[in-house]
Write an enzyme that holds these catalytic residues in place. Structure first.
Site, PDB file in Angstrom:
ATOM      1  N   GLU A  97     -30.106 -48.041  18.023  1.00  0.00           N
ATOM      2  CA  GLU A  97     -29.259 -48.587  16.960  1.00  0.00           C
ATOM      3  C   GLU A  97     -28.074 -49.363  17.545  1.00  0.00           C
ATOM      4  O   GLU A  97     -26.927 -49.195  17.121  1.00  0.00           O
ATOM      5  CB  GLU A  97     -28.789 -47.467  16.024  1.00  0.00           C
TER       6      GLU A  97
ATOM      7  N   GLU B  30     -37.248 -44.240  12.331  1.00  0.00           N
ATOM      8  CA  GLU B  30     -36.467 -43.058  11.966  1.00  0.00           C
ATOM      9  C   GLU B  30     -36.501 -42.943  10.453  1.00  0.00           C
ATOM     10  O   GLU B  30     -35.659 -43.509   9.751  1.00  0.00           O
ATOM     11  CB  GLU B  30     -35.010 -43.159  12.450  1.00  0.00           C
TER      12      GLU B  30
END
Length: 584
Positions: free
Chosen positions: A156, A232
């Site tokens: 991320e 995710e």
């Protein structure tokens, strides 16, 4: 044996393949339980296991790299392969994961290295780290007969930075150490994050847990070709001390998963099985108020902290069965753990065992714990004072909790989450001033990653600087020394912290246990030398999970470090986890 990214699909041996993955962090699960958790993932219909690699777990000190025991990543990946499943590996170097310091070693920050950026000192450390992983990862890739089909670059990154040269160098290092499988990135489905966090040559994936159609549309704008993947898929959430236990709707989670799979997307369920922040491994968040994360990482996942299928497991299994074969094999429910008590047979004040817990160092001014090479747990700061009249002790900043004592008597607590910096002392205060400081978990997300722990800045009384400190970092890695001392200690009438207390118990059954901590204040527990983690009456968590493999049939040794006070003198085990109230 090949795995590739095609124009529309992932390609396994040249044929379209949908990844149905679940997250299991090997470092949060006892190694003797890896195979059980992996098998239950396959029984839910998954074909792949994903794991982060926690750099700081493997390298707690510069120059060390541990791949043994519960950190044997190779053995974990071999267990995945033995179950006929594939693997996705996310080595970071930053992982977040609600894990202390986001997986970055605390020592990394000592020489001023600029983390998560193209900075020479940092990149040299990262290069060395990935080279140390190479003997584990390189031969276990699918084109060498192993299970690894994908490796992730960073984590991320678009929520943190946008430095393309940093990402390119990470790619180059991974290729140089022999990683040949496709490389991916993950970011939340927000335009700037998806743009900043990847490169044209890397396959973008998303992280989200709801509104699947909308989020996949955003991802498709930034990844116009190739398979869509949510790497995710958030099916739960984590808890912090003083908050509530987070649960997510089973029906809504199943519906969002159904939407995602209906679109033909691949998925990694985060978490399939969360496990536990054993020891001092929990992370923390600080967006104005410091929030340390609890010991349990149950995450309201399909497989609970003890590895039992939940209602969410069966709902997600039903959804997956619409799109892939799940087979007839189903996990069996574990027997209910026994309920029993054992007496705490001995107690020792912390002050009486300090000589067993390390060596003192002396300093004119306050040192940080990081400057002493002490990266987790507790330290005792000591000086002497002699003040006439009223007195106010002030510390510039406490990271993260300091219990204040004068001549061994408790004065109070300075708590970071309350933004405390000052505390009154008794009038005409004189004698030994002690501050027992706890690192409650390093920030794992955002700009405060890597900040040093301990007492920060200057200490003063009534505005006059306090000098002449002695500091004892508490070495709790060898708790057996305290356990041995407890064998000859007296029986407790009360347990007034800070104190160690000990108990011996036999296991009346087999398998896991749940330790009830509701009668205790705040502290840490070890069983047979294995650190279960922290407890705190603040909640929400009221039990600690005890993995069956750390237990013996007879003569189990329990040691508790109670910092505050216990309302009873028994150790209690209960038949079910209590992770706290769920009201927001």
């Amino acid at each position: 044996m090949t795995f590739a990214i095609g124009d529309h699909d992932f390609l396994l041996h040249g044929k379209p393949f949908r990844i149905l993955s679940g997250s299991i962090h090997y470092f949060r699960v006892h190694q003797d339980q890896w195979a059980d958790r992996i098998r239950k993932a396959r029984q839910m219909g998954l074909n792949t296991i994903e794991t982060y690699v926690a750099w700081n777990a493997h390298a707690p000190r510069e120059g060390e790299f541990d791949l043994s025991g519960n950190l044997d990543l190779g053995a974990f990946l071999d267990a995945v392969a033995a179950e006929g499943m594939y693997a996705i590996v996310r080595p970071g170097p930053y992982i977040c994961a609600e894990w202390t310091n986001g997986g970055l070693p605390a020592w990394l920050f000592g020489d001023g290295a600029g983390v998560r950026q193209d900075e020479p000192r940092y990149m040299a450390h990262v290069d060395r780290y990935l080279q140390q992983l190479a003997p584990v990862l390189e031969p276990r890739q699918i084109d060498r007969g192993g299970p690894i089909i994908l490796v992730q670059i960073e984590n991320e990154y678009g929520a943190y930075g946008s430095e393309k040269s940093y990402l390119r160098k990470l790619v180059a290092i991974n290729r140089r150490i022999g990683i040949t499988v496709p490389l991916i990135t993950v970011d939340q489905p927000v335009d700037d994050m998806l743009e900043n966090g990847s490169l044209p040559e890397l396959h973008r994936t998303g992280s989200f847990g709801s509104r699947s159609h909308e989020r996949l549309d955003t991802l498709r704008r930034h990844q116009p070709t190739g398979p869509l993947m949510c790497s995710e898929f958030w099916d739960g959430w984590f808890d912090d001390w003083g908050s509530h236990h987070h649960l997510t709707s089973v029906d809504e989670t199943a519906h969002s998963l159904d939407e995602l799979l209906e679109r033909g997307a691949s998925v990694n369920i985060y978490m399939f099985h969360g496990g536990t922040n054993f020891g001092f491994t929990n992370g923390a968040n600080d967006k104005g108020t410091y929030l340390p994360i609890v010991t349990s990482y149950d995450y309201d996942a399909p497989l609970d902290e003890a590895g039992n299928p939940t209602e969410k497991y069966w709902a997600m299994r039903d959804v997956i069965s619409k799109y892939a074969p799940v087979g007839d094999e189903k996990p069996q429910a574990a027997p209910e753990p026994p309920s029993f008590t054992a007496p705490l047979r001995s107690v020792l004040p912390l002050w009486s065992v300090l000589d067993l817990l390390g060596d003192w160092t002396t300093h004119d001014d306050l040192p940080t714990l990081d400057s002493l090479g002490h990266y987790e747990g507790f330290a005792l700061y000591r000086t002497t004072i002699d003040v006439a009249g009223p007195a106010i002790l002030r510390i510039d900043e406490v990271r993260d909790r300091a219990q204040v004592f004068l001549e061994g008597d408790s004065i109070g607590v300075l708590a970071r989450d309350h933004h405390d910096t000052a505390i009154p002392l008794p009038a005409d205060a004189k004698g030994t001033l002690d501050l027992l400081v706890e690192d409650q978990g390093r920030v794992d997300y955002g700009p405060r990653i890597g900040e040093p722990k301990g007492l920060i800045g200057e200490a003063s009384i009534n505005g006059e600087p306090l000098r002449g400190w002695s500091v004892l970092p508490l070495d709790l890695s060898a708790i057996d020394r305290v356990s041995h001392a407890l064998e000859s200690a007296g029986a407790p009438s009360v347990i007034a912290g800070p104190a160690f207390a000990g108990a011996t118990f036999d296991h009346p059954g087999s398998g896991d246990l749940y330790l009830d901590t509701s009668a205790w204040g705040k502290g840490v527990v070890w069983i047979n030398g294995f650190c279960l983690g922290r407890y705190w009456s603040r909640g929400p968590q009221r039990t600690l999970y005890v993995p069956g493999p750390v237990l013996r049939e007879t003569g189990n040794q329990l040691v508790v470090l109670e910092l505050q006070a216990a309302s009873g003198s028994d150790v209690s085990f209960v038949p079910a986890a209590d992770l706290g109230h769920t009201e927001a």
